[in-house]
Scaffold this active site. Structure first.
Site, PDB file in Angstrom:
ATOM      1  N   HIS A 147       0.814  -1.220   0.000  1.00 56.24           N
ATOM      2  CA  HIS A 147       0.000   0.000   0.000  1.00 56.24           C
ATOM      3  C   HIS A 147       0.847   1.270   0.000  1.00 56.24           C
ATOM      4  CE1 HIS A 147       0.380  -0.250   4.523  1.00 56.24           C
ATOM      5  NE2 HIS A 147       0.445   1.060   4.383  1.00 56.24           N
ATOM      6  N   ASP A 177       0.372  -7.678   1.438  1.00 54.19           N
ATOM      7  CA  ASP A 177       0.664  -6.248   1.582  1.00 54.19           C
ATOM      8  C   ASP A 177       2.162  -5.987   1.733  1.00 54.19           C
ATOM      9  OD1 ASP A 177       0.249  -3.546   1.677  1.00 54.19           O
ATOM     10  OD2 ASP A 177      -0.317  -3.489   3.785  1.00 54.19           O
ATOM     11  N   SER A 253       4.523   2.793   7.882  1.00 50.76           N
ATOM     12  CA  SER A 253       4.246   1.616   7.059  1.00 50.76           C
ATOM     13  C   SER A 253       5.461   1.230   6.238  1.00 50.76           C
ATOM     14  CB  SER A 253       3.071   1.888   6.118  1.00 50.76           C
ATOM     15  OG  SER A 253       1.865   1.973   6.822  1.00 50.76           O
TER      16      SER A 253
END
Length: 502
Positions: A147, A177, A253
């Site tokens: 992402h 992911d 992230s």
């Protein structure tokens, strides 16, 4: 008024006492006249040196970990090109006067029957974190989240010394992911992070989260491992996450979660938050889930998943009671793909999977993870409960194909059978004398759809043999060989379906 005055006197007295205490506790130096200037002590003597040694040792450990790992932690700046449909202000005008909106012309000059609309492209910028995990010659590889970089049209990798390099997307995977980005550099001093063993991580272990939260690059937060094996099914991720209270925010992230040995044990991915900021509920993908993916990205540009060929359901209380497995954790193979590895091995709809290669199965997500990690061509043992008996199956795993795994036409039986609980009976308005299973979730183009089954039907017999409950239904379904038909109770009457031939 009197009370107020008394309160002021008390406050004034307390202030004078506090001032006197402060004055006497500080060193004094005489200046002009009789005035005194107070200074704070230059070095604290509050904590005994023996105690400080312990804390200083911990602090020095955190410094060493940060100094050793941060040079391999990067900021990943991305640009994505988005295409949006713009509104045509004259469409309603044309529709009113000419009856229809104008149509698109394809490149071949033919009308395609679609509304004509203008599109506009715009660039959307974002940032995340990453960690350098491999070097091959001049190429360095950065692990981050899908992402963060999975749809980027431009990637810039920024090192901790502020040097910037043009990045290239090597591969990305939405199911896990994760993404792998590469950049080129002749500098052999750029360090590569050490990967740890996430299987050995225990709840309570000290850990550090690194990255660029909210754009503040090279940030480090410290906490503990709050839990392991957290499910990510709610966010469409098949990993079992490491939960930590180390502060993780947007921008973290893709950054690493590091143990006290300076090893990467996870990749920070998401947070549970009501405000959008850290609330001490951060989640990282265990690094052991990712190690094989790094090679897959480099060699194939994608992750090659193993495929079993079953549609799984969690073992809910109602289903476990109906199947007689109330005391067992596992996952229900509610449907099986025709000609899949599962069917070729003898797996049947209704089999309750309890072990894979001797490892006990807790839930559906674990089966997905274990199978997804397996290489195509590898043979694996599955332990299942069928009709109350434990059976051992040997399955040769195949490579997962999105086209095959989404083909409803090969999913047998093409619907989910549900036990006739009191709630189901009430919704379907069934009399107590009616026994069998309820039909739910009929898939289009499936065998069930071919037989004209509908949600809410009640199957009372398979190939003419009565079934009273879910256990008997799956037993008779497992005996089906070349063809099948069902007796259906619906709207107060019973009919027999056509015959489906394999």
């Amino acid at each position: 008024m009197k009370t107020w005055t008394k309160g002021v006197l008390y406050a004034a007295g307390a202030a004078a006492f506090a001032f006197a205490a402060i004055s006497f506790s500080c060193s004094k130096t005489k200046v002009e006249g009789n005035a005194l200037t107070a200074y704070a002590e230059s070095k604290s003597k509050i904590v005994p040196e023996d105690y400080l040694k312990v804390v200083e040792a911990l602090q020095n450990s955190f410094r060493a970990i940060s100094d050793g790992v941060l040079p391999s932690v990067v900021e990943v700046d991305v640009t994505e090109t988005k295409t949006v449909q713009t509104i045509d202000p004259f469409e309603d005008f044309r529709k009113f006067f000419f009856g229809m909106p104008e149509m698109d012309d394809d490149s071949d000059g033919k009308k395609d029957g679609k509304k004509r609309g203008n599109t506009r492209e715009y660039e959307q910028k974002g940032l995340g974190s990453g960690v350098i995990v491999r070097r091959t010659g001049k190429t360095l590889y950065v692990l981050t989240n899908n992402h963060v970089a999975g749809e980027a049209t431009k990637i810039t990798v920024k090192l901790n010394d502020s040097r910037e390099f043009e990045g290239k997307l090597v591969g990305a995977d939405a199911r896990m992911d994760i993404a792998l980005v590469s950049f080129e550099s002749d500098d052999k001093s750029i360090p590569v992070a050490s990967l740890g063993d996430s299987d050995s991580v225990k709840t309570g272990d000290i850990c550090l989260a690194m990255g660029a939260p909210l754009g503040y690059s090279q940030s480090v937060t410290q906490g503990i491992v709050s839990a392991k094996g957290r499910s990510g099914s709610g966010i469409g991720n098949i990993s079992d996450f490491i939960q930590t209270d180390a502060a993780i925010n947007q921008g973290n992230s893709g950054g690493p979660l590091v143990n006290i040995y300076g090893e990467v044990i996870g990749i920070n991915t998401w947070i549970a938050s009501q405000s959008g900021g850290s609330q001490g509920l951060g989640f990282s993908i265990p690094i052991n889930n990712i190690k094989n993916a790094i090679d897959s990205f480099i060699n194939n540009g994608k992750i090659v998943y193993g495929w079993l060929g079953v549609s799984l359901m969690p073992g809910t209380k109602e289903y476990k009671e109906a199947l007689g497995v109330s005391d067992l954790d596992g996952a229900l193979a509610a449907q099986v793909f025709i000609d899949s590895p599962a069917q070729k091995s003898g797996m049947k709809p209704g089999d309750y999977i309890v072990e894979i290669n001797g490892i006990k199965v807790k839930d559906v997500e674990q089966v997905q993870r274990e199978v997804g990690r397996l290489e195509a061509g590898k043979t694996v043992s599955f332990s299942v409960i069928r009709g109350g008996e434990k059976k051992e199956l040997s399955v040769k795993i195949e490579e997962r194909s999105e086209k095959v795994s989404s083909d409803n036409g090969k999913l047998w039986p093409g619907f989910v059978a549900a036990p006739l609980t009191d709630d189901v009976r009430k919704k379907l308005e069934l009399e107590d004398k009616i026994h069998g299973v309820a039909v739910t979730n009929v898939l289009p183009k499936s065998p069930a759809a071919s037989l004209r089954l509908q949600s809410g039907d009640v199957i009372t017999a398979v190939n003419g043999k009565s079934v009273k409950d879910l256990k008997e239904f799956y037993r008779e379904l497992s005996n089906v060989d070349k063809s099948v038909n069902f007796d259906i109770y619906s709207n107060g009457g019973t009919i027999t379906t056509g015959t489906y031939k394999f």
